[in-house]
Design an enzyme around this catalytic site. Sequence first.
Site, PDB file in Angstrom:
ATOM      1  N   SER A  21      39.492  34.329  48.072  1.00  0.00           N
ATOM      2  CA  SER A  21      39.774  34.954  49.222  1.00  0.00           C
ATOM      3  C   SER A  21      39.459  34.115  50.549  1.00  0.00           C
ATOM      4  O   SER A  21      40.336  34.164  51.462  1.00  0.00           O
ATOM      5  CB  SER A  21      38.665  36.326  49.566  1.00  0.00           C
ATOM      6  N   ARG A  25      42.371  32.556  53.359  1.00  0.00           N
ATOM      7  CA  ARG A  25      42.025  32.834  54.897  1.00  0.00           C
ATOM      8  C   ARG A  25      42.012  31.175  55.508  1.00  0.00           C
ATOM      9  O   ARG A  25      42.222  31.235  56.505  1.00  0.00           O
ATOM     10  CB  ARG A  25      40.925  33.686  54.970  1.00  0.00           C
ATOM     11  N   ASP A 329      37.189  43.928  42.429  1.00  0.00           N
ATOM     12  CA  ASP A 329      38.027  42.969  41.332  1.00  0.00           C
ATOM     13  C   ASP A 329      37.126  42.903  40.081  1.00  0.00           C
ATOM     14  O   ASP A 329      37.560  42.476  39.031  1.00  0.00           O
ATOM     15  CB  ASP A 329      38.177  41.612  41.846  1.00  0.00           C
ATOM     16  N   ARG A 402      42.496  38.202  35.758  1.00  0.00           N
ATOM     17  CA  ARG A 402      41.229  39.039  35.441  1.00  0.00           C
ATOM     18  C   ARG A 402      41.303  39.634  33.924  1.00  0.00           C
ATOM     19  O   ARG A 402      40.283  39.808  33.131  1.00  0.00           O
ATOM     20  CB  ARG A 402      40.710  39.867  36.685  1.00  0.00           C
TER      21      ARG A 402
HETATM   22  C1  S3P Z   1      41.333  40.812  48.565  1.00  0.00           C
HETATM   23  C2  S3P Z   1      40.866  41.918  48.669  1.00  0.00           C
HETATM   24  C3  S3P Z   1      41.029  42.962  47.625  1.00  0.00           C
HETATM   25  C4  S3P Z   1      41.039  42.148  46.106  1.00  0.00           C
HETATM   26  C5  S3P Z   1      41.998  41.126  46.170  1.00  0.00           C
HETATM   27  C6  S3P Z   1      41.437  40.080  47.314  1.00  0.00           C
HETATM   28  C7  S3P Z   1      41.311  39.847  49.825  1.00  0.00           C
HETATM   29  O1  S3P Z   1      42.357  43.615  47.753  1.00  0.00           O
HETATM   30  O2  S3P Z   1      41.597  43.205  45.329  1.00  0.00           O
HETATM   31  O3  S3P Z   1      41.855  40.509  44.921  1.00  0.00           O
HETATM   32  O4  S3P Z   1      41.503  38.461  49.782  1.00  0.00           O
HETATM   33  O5  S3P Z   1      41.232  40.337  50.855  1.00  0.00           O
HETATM   34  P1  S3P Z   1      42.498  45.041  48.699  1.00  0.00           P
HETATM   35  O6  S3P Z   1      42.236  44.529  49.990  1.00  0.00           O
HETATM   36  O7  S3P Z   1      43.918  45.329  48.763  1.00  0.00           O
HETATM   37  O8  S3P Z   1      41.587  46.114  48.213  1.00  0.00           O
END
Ligand code: S3P
Length: 444
Positions: A21, A25, A329, A402
Amino acid sequence: MTRFDPSGPLRGELRPPPDKSISHRAALIAAMSEGTVEISGYLNAADTQSTRQAVQQLGAGAESSASDRSGAIDLRVEGIGLRGPGLHQDQGTQVIDAGNAGTLMRLLPGWLAGQERGEWVLDGDRPVDRVSEPLREMGAAVKCREGRLPPLDVRGAALRGIAYRMPVASAQVKSCVLLAGLLAEGETKITEPAPTRDHTERLLSAWGANVQTEQLRTLPTLGGGPARRITVQPAERLTGSPLDVPGDFSSAAFMAVAATIVEGSRVRITGVGLNPTRVGLLGILNRMGAALEVDEDPERFEPTGTIGALHGPLEATRVHGEEVPLAIDELPLAALLGCFANGTTIVSGAEELRRKESDRIATVVEGLRGLGAEIEATEDGFAVTGRGGLRGGRLDAHGDHRLAMLGAIVGLASREGVEVEGMHAAAVSYPGFEADLRALAQGK
Ligand code: S3P
């Protein structure tokens, strides 16, 4: 087909790959910034390669060099500035392929929507309806297939700030609206029904944006959870600074859970991101009675630390409400823990799982049941009754990283071993997963 045999105790220490994540970003927001940003430990996996390619296509530099961390590269991003993509677009509509990367597919449209001279087509395999709605409200022209599927056409526009109440707690949707808000006229306010991961807010604030978060009193209309409101002001520019990406808690979680369920195990996982909006699984493990030790490092822009996990007996628990987004997750792992716990573990309020890389309610229930679990799907989660462990068998990953990793650790903890169909999917987030797991099994 990849086979994972029952294992003796897992022993040793490992550092998980960089956070997926935060890597997405970091590359995206560095590209939105001015100047050069050095990202140490950028996740070198399929998903984050899509983001690197996307920002390069938009005109940002993204040169890599070797990293001493496993699963990582160092990335030097030359930003093009907040309004760069519109200015750089000179040859008509560009097609950008987001592949399997949900985070890229949902965040990038936020930036592109504010480019008054730009038009893009975003292709990929993740639904985009949740971000289309607020972006349209802000004034962008966005179009998708059957109202929800890619490709997503984004025609940039002069955006206006909105007050957006998210119908579901989603960090990706929140982040998309935050990025668009930087380019809008007037402030943008987003209300989330329950706290979701806040990596975007942290990074934007660190790089010069004005982002404020308020804790709201419980709102019965939003399910009574501890809702939060995030306000972003329009920005002239962002200025990036060097960034060291912490290890991915979601990857570390597989190893911690493996240690918890394989008899005699003792594993240390270092350099793991411990952002409170990510570590819901630690609370779940605690309630289940797992033997865990967590030590925090001195705080940087994201909390990190070491997790020590030991094998031990488990009690069933319930997971619901505000805990769901903090462990979204890791809920497949909660189901697996339930198979080894005494009693019935229930996960509810997690219908979002149906919208992940696979329908994770269906694939987890089908996958674990095929390995001997007593598990039932519900509309918004699952109920699993522990029967002293799992037999083993075959599990189809359905292209979901996963699920592939879940199958592998079941193999080590099972009585007969597991054959995973489609183990290669693990490379989406954790390319070295199999090697790391086998090293722990050999006590290295
Ligand atoms: C993520 C947010 C989550 C997560 C995904 C990564 C992110 O999804 O399940 O693996 O990087 O912001 P959602 O924001 O749709 O719940």
